[in-house]
Design a protein around this motif. Structure first.
Motif, PDB file in Angstrom:
ATOM      1  N   LYS A   1      -7.637 -84.811-117.546  1.00 41.87           N
ATOM      2  CA  LYS A   1      -6.387 -85.533-117.262  1.00 41.87           C
ATOM      3  C   LYS A   1      -6.063 -85.445-115.769  1.00 41.87           C
ATOM      4  CE  LYS A   1      -4.336 -84.323-121.669  1.00 41.87           C
ATOM      5  NZ  LYS A   1      -3.712 -83.131-122.231  1.00 41.87           N
ATOM      6  N   LYS A   2      -5.500 -86.546-115.250  1.00 41.41           N
ATOM      7  CA  LYS A   2      -5.212 -86.615-113.801  1.00 41.41           C
ATOM      8  C   LYS A   2      -4.441 -85.398-113.303  1.00 41.41           C
ATOM      9  CE  LYS A   2      -5.216 -91.443-112.415  1.00 41.41           C
ATOM     10  NZ  LYS A   2      -5.147 -92.321-113.584  1.00 41.41           N
ATOM     11  N   GLU A   3      -3.414 -85.000-114.051  1.00 43.14           N
ATOM     12  CA  GLU A   3      -2.545 -83.920-113.589  1.00 43.14           C
ATOM     13  C   GLU A   3      -3.196 -82.542-113.759  1.00 43.14           C
ATOM     14  OE1 GLU A   3      -2.040 -86.016-115.973  1.00 43.14           O
ATOM     15  OE2 GLU A   3      -1.425 -85.017-117.826  1.00 43.14           O
ATOM     16  N   GLU A   4      -4.388 -82.505-114.344  1.00 45.55           N
ATOM     17  CA  GLU A   4      -5.039 -81.206-114.570  1.00 45.55           C
ATOM     18  C   GLU A   4      -6.298 -81.036-113.730  1.00 45.55           C
ATOM     19  OE1 GLU A   4      -5.667 -80.618-118.737  1.00 45.55           O
ATOM     20  OE2 GLU A   4      -3.529 -80.738-119.205  1.00 45.55           O
ATOM     21  N   ARG A   5      -6.476 -81.881-112.728  1.00 48.21           N
ATOM     22  CA  ARG A   5      -7.729 -81.805-111.964  1.00 48.21           C
ATOM     23  C   ARG A   5      -7.676 -80.711-110.897  1.00 48.21           C
ATOM     24  NH1 ARG A   5      -8.909 -88.268-111.796  1.00 48.21           N
ATOM     25  NH2 ARG A   5      -9.211 -88.411-114.037  1.00 48.21           N
ATOM     26  N   LEU A   6      -8.540 -79.714-111.044  1.00 45.35           N
ATOM     27  CA  LEU A   6      -8.587 -78.618-110.073  1.00 45.35           C
ATOM     28  C   LEU A   6      -8.989 -79.145-108.699  1.00 45.35           C
ATOM     29  CD1 LEU A   6     -10.417 -75.881-112.202  1.00 45.35           C
ATOM     30  CD2 LEU A   6      -7.961 -76.165-111.844  1.00 45.35           C
ATOM     31  N   SER A   7      -9.805 -80.193-108.702  1.00 44.19           N
ATOM     32  CA  SER A   7     -10.271 -80.753-107.421  1.00 44.19           C
ATOM     33  C   SER A   7      -9.090 -81.277-106.593  1.00 44.19           C
ATOM     34  CB  SER A   7     -11.295 -81.857-107.648  1.00 44.19           C
ATOM     35  OG  SER A   7     -10.864 -82.746-108.651  1.00 44.19           O
ATOM     36  N   ASN A   8      -8.026 -81.735-107.261  1.00 46.31           N
ATOM     37  CA  ASN A   8      -6.835 -82.189-106.517  1.00 46.31           C
ATOM     38  C   ASN A   8      -6.227 -81.030-105.721  1.00 46.31           C
ATOM     39  OD1 ASN A   8      -7.218 -84.573-107.804  1.00 46.31           O
ATOM     40  ND2 ASN A   8      -5.258 -84.628-108.863  1.00 46.31           N
ATOM     41  N   LEU A   9      -6.235 -79.829-106.349  1.00 46.70           N
ATOM     42  CA  LEU A   9      -5.656 -78.663-105.656  1.00 46.70           C
ATOM     43  C   LEU A   9      -6.480 -78.315-104.417  1.00 46.70           C
ATOM     44  CD1 LEU A   9      -4.916 -76.263-108.674  1.00 46.70           C
ATOM     45  CD2 LEU A   9      -3.444 -78.027-107.696  1.00 46.70           C
ATOM     46  N   ARG A  10      -7.799 -78.398-104.568  1.00 48.08           N
ATOM     47  CA  ARG A  10      -8.676 -78.059-103.448  1.00 48.08           C
ATOM     48  C   ARG A  10      -8.500 -79.068-102.308  1.00 48.08           C
ATOM     49  NH1 ARG A  10     -10.458 -73.406-101.764  1.00 48.08           N
ATOM     50  NH2 ARG A  10     -12.712 -73.086-101.732  1.00 48.08           N
ATOM     51  N   VAL A  11      -8.428 -80.337-102.663  1.00 48.03           N
ATOM     52  CA  VAL A  11      -8.240 -81.377-101.651  1.00 48.03           C
ATOM     53  C   VAL A  11      -6.905 -81.156-100.942  1.00 48.03           C
ATOM     54  CG1 VAL A  11      -7.778 -83.861-101.363  1.00 48.03           C
ATOM     55  CG2 VAL A  11      -9.762 -83.092-102.687  1.00 48.03           C
ATOM     56  N   ASP A  12      -5.913 -80.780-101.706  1.00 51.13           N
ATOM     57  CA  ASP A  12      -4.605 -80.501-101.137  1.00 51.13           C
ATOM     58  C   ASP A  12      -4.676 -79.345-100.126  1.00 51.13           C
ATOM     59  OD1 ASP A  12      -1.998 -81.502-101.245  1.00 51.13           O
ATOM     60  OD2 ASP A  12      -1.333 -79.624-102.198  1.00 51.13           O
ATOM     61  N   GLN A  13      -5.440 -78.313-100.472  1.00 48.43           N
ATOM     62  CA  GLN A  13      -5.615 -77.183 -99.542  1.00 48.43           C
ATOM     63  C   GLN A  13      -6.258 -77.672 -98.235  1.00 48.43           C
ATOM     64  OE1 GLN A  13      -8.012 -74.372-101.784  1.00 48.43           O
ATOM     65  NE2 GLN A  13      -6.204 -73.260-102.521  1.00 48.43           N
ATOM     66  N   ALA A  14      -7.272 -78.511 -98.360  1.00 44.33           N
ATOM     67  CA  ALA A  14      -7.962 -79.026 -97.152  1.00 44.33           C
ATOM     68  C   ALA A  14      -7.012 -79.872 -96.319  1.00 44.33           C
ATOM     69  CB  ALA A  14      -9.196 -79.828 -97.559  1.00 44.33           C
ATOM     70  N   LEU A  15      -6.207 -80.693 -96.994  1.00 43.76           N
ATOM     71  CA  LEU A  15      -5.257 -81.562 -96.269  1.00 43.76           C
ATOM     72  C   LEU A  15      -4.220 -80.730 -95.529  1.00 43.76           C
ATOM     73  CD1 LEU A  15      -4.709 -84.324 -98.993  1.00 43.76           C
ATOM     74  CD2 LEU A  15      -5.801 -84.652 -96.747  1.00 43.76           C
ATOM     75  N   LYS A  16      -3.754 -79.664 -96.179  1.00 42.63           N
ATOM     76  CA  LYS A  16      -2.728 -78.811 -95.545  1.00 42.63           C
ATOM     77  C   LYS A  16      -3.252 -78.142 -94.279  1.00 42.63           C
ATOM     78  CE  LYS A  16       0.572 -77.891 -99.162  1.00 42.63           C
ATOM     79  NZ  LYS A  16       0.246 -77.765-100.588  1.00 42.63           N
TER      80      LYS A  16
ATOM     81  N   ASN B   1     -16.236 -84.921-107.910  1.00 43.17           N
ATOM     82  CA  ASN B   1     -14.846 -84.546-108.182  1.00 43.17           C
ATOM     83  C   ASN B   1     -13.950 -84.702-106.958  1.00 43.17           C
ATOM     84  OD1 ASN B   1     -15.025 -84.068-110.878  1.00 43.17           O
ATOM     85  ND2 ASN B   1     -15.398 -81.872-110.690  1.00 43.17           N
ATOM     86  N   PHE B   2     -14.430 -84.250-105.808  1.00 41.30           N
ATOM     87  CA  PHE B   2     -13.584 -84.332-104.607  1.00 41.30           C
ATOM     88  C   PHE B   2     -13.423 -85.770-104.132  1.00 41.30           C
ATOM     89  CE2 PHE B   2     -14.885 -79.735-103.725  1.00 41.30           C
ATOM     90  CZ  PHE B   2     -13.752 -79.260-104.355  1.00 41.30           C
ATOM     91  N   ASP B   3     -14.486 -86.531-104.221  1.00 41.27           N
ATOM     92  CA  ASP B   3     -14.386 -87.949-103.844  1.00 41.27           C
ATOM     93  C   ASP B   3     -13.326 -88.643-104.694  1.00 41.27           C
ATOM     94  OD1 ASP B   3     -15.777 -88.875-101.687  1.00 41.27           O
ATOM     95  OD2 ASP B   3     -17.621 -89.319-102.762  1.00 41.27           O
ATOM     96  N   ASP B   4     -13.380 -88.389-105.995  1.00 44.71           N
ATOM     97  CA  ASP B   4     -12.403 -88.995-106.913  1.00 44.71           C
ATOM     98  C   ASP B   4     -10.985 -88.568-106.544  1.00 44.71           C
ATOM     99  OD1 ASP B   4     -14.219 -90.341-108.336  1.00 44.71           O
ATOM    100  OD2 ASP B   4     -14.079 -89.148-110.174  1.00 44.71           O
ATOM    101  N   SER B   5     -10.817 -87.274-106.275  1.00 47.18           N
ATOM    102  CA  SER B   5      -9.473 -86.765-105.965  1.00 47.18           C
ATOM    103  C   SER B   5      -8.930 -87.376-104.678  1.00 47.18           C
ATOM    104  CB  SER B   5      -9.493 -85.233-105.817  1.00 47.18           C
ATOM    105  OG  SER B   5      -9.659 -84.651-107.077  1.00 47.18           O
TER     106      SER B   5
END
Ligand code: SF4
Ligand code: SF4
Length: 388
Positions: free
Chosen positions: A324-339, A355-359
């Motif tokens: 599920k979109k809201e459960e993707r761990l890759s989103n958290l990692r991408v967020d860390q990189a963006l920060k 996974n990261f490309d999708d996120s």
């Protein structure tokens, strides 16, 4: 479907390889460590307890398929419980009872019939090599070194970048190599983690036979999952080869001056440790050394790195399941990189790439953060060749 009575459930988990179940003393560190609890509830300790006392084991339960086998809980467990083995045993029982999710059953039957999980044919397996101008005759010749790209770069157009840059680097360095072409099958690492043991063994035996027929001594892999199974699991089936991940292989070429970096890469690059390269196989330094040797590249360390790296959510067969979109761990990692204001999220695994490309795309950040395999970056800074 539930398996009962109690003792039978425990016995079948232990029989199918979940011996680890007995040693857990319920401290709960696994639950506290598991990254799924950052996005949803996943009570690892409680599930282990359920199995221990033989309480109703729901073989069709969705949670049985959640573990991405990242190994973070195993690394922290004070009793050394091989938690991944427990999931593998539970999944094996579920598969025996035909209780795996439908999507997964389709993937596994595709692998069984065509040797790959991406709903494509075996005949198309050498298309990538033909497209890249690798002489298809090579696939029939004996070769000391074989490049084994993994099903993902072979069949997925996005991940194909990894095979493209790897072949470009091999050519630049003048390395003599072969590919297995249509004789290659999925390495089976994730298949085994999904509890499909017979299928894993068939895949492994087919690959071992194909490699031995060509007198292969050394295998170059792009995927840490291929690396893991070739190094730790194929030997028990008689397949003993020297195995090198691309990060190890290309660092060696750089150190031997067989590959020369001749361009700067003036970008902020955050390196993500793939679970099966880092935590499972302790390969932390090679990718960093490659990146650190590139002029003007600023190497950033993500908050959870090396042994504590955050999983992308793709191991254990999860890459073939919908998350599920809201459960993707890759989103958290991408967020860390963006920060951290990283401009590039560098990785060394085809599953992480997908996974990261999708996120990045789903988060609408494609214009500020690029996702690149380390071979892609190395290909750019070593001059002519493919510049993705
Ligand atoms: S960390 Fe280990 S001992 Fe503690 S509850 Fe989890 S499996 Fe059991
Ligand atoms: S291996 Fe990773 S995903 Fe699986 S239970 Fe342990 S911490 Fe969670």
């Amino acid at each position: 479907m539930a398996i009962n009575p109690f003792a039978e459930a425990v016995a079948s988990i232990i029989e199918t390889g979940g011996e680890a179940l007995k040693t857990c003393y319920q401290c709960g560190l696994c639950t506290a460590t598991c990254p799924w609890n950052l996005v949803r509830e996943f009570l690892v300790r409680k599930i282990i307890h359920t199995g221990q006392i033989g309480l109703l084991l729901e073989v069709g339960d969705e949670e049985n398929w959640l573990c991405a086998t990242c190994g973070a809980c195993v690394a922290r467990c004070p009793r050394g419980v091989e938690i991944i083995e427990i999931w593998r045993a539970i999944r094996r029982i579920a598969i025996e009872h035909n209780a795996a999710p439908k999507a997964l059953r389709t993937v596994l039957s595709g692998i069984k019939a065509q040797g790959n999980p991406w709903n494509d044919t075996r005949d198309n397996r050498d298309k990538w090599a033909v497209d890249l101008g690798i002489d298809s005759a090579l696939t029939e010749e004996h070769s000391e070194l074989v490049y084994f790209p993994c099903c993902t770069p072979i069949y997925d157009q996005k991940a194909r970048r990894i095979a493209t840059s790897t072949v470009s680097l091999l050519k630049k360095a003048g390395v003599d190599f072969g590919v297995l072409g249509a004789a290659e099958s999925c390495c089976g690492e994730s298949v085994r983690k999904l509890g499909s043991e017979d299928l894993f063994q068939n895949l492994a035996r087919a690959n071992i036979k194909a490699l031995e027929m060509r007198s292969v001594k050394k295998i170059l892999v792009s995927s840490p999952h291929c690396y893991h199974t070739f190094v730790h699991e194929y030997p028990e089936l008689g397949g003993a080869f020297e195995v090198l991940h691309s990060s190890q292989f290309f660092l060696q070429l750089l150190e031997e001056d067989k590959l020369a970096i001749n361009r700067p890469y003036p970008k902020k690059v955050a390196y993500h440790d793939p679970c099966y390269l880092g935590r499972h196989n302790s390969i932390y330094d090679e990718p960093r050394k490659i990146l650190a040797s590139i002029p003007e590249l600023e190497l950033l360390e993500l908050p959870d790195n090396r042994e504590d790296a955050l999983c992308c959510g793709g191991g254990g067969g999860k890459i073939w399941m919908e998350t599920k979109k809201e459960e993707r761990l890759s989103n958290l990692r991408v967020d860390q990189a963006l920060k951290m204001n990283a401009e590039v999220l560098a990785l060394a695994c085809p599953y992480c790439m997908l996974n990261f490309d999708d996120s990045v795309l789903a988060m609408g950040k494609g214009d500020v953060l690029e996702v690149k395999d380390i071979t892609e970056i190395l290909d750019i800074v070593t001059g002519e060749g493919h510049h993705g």
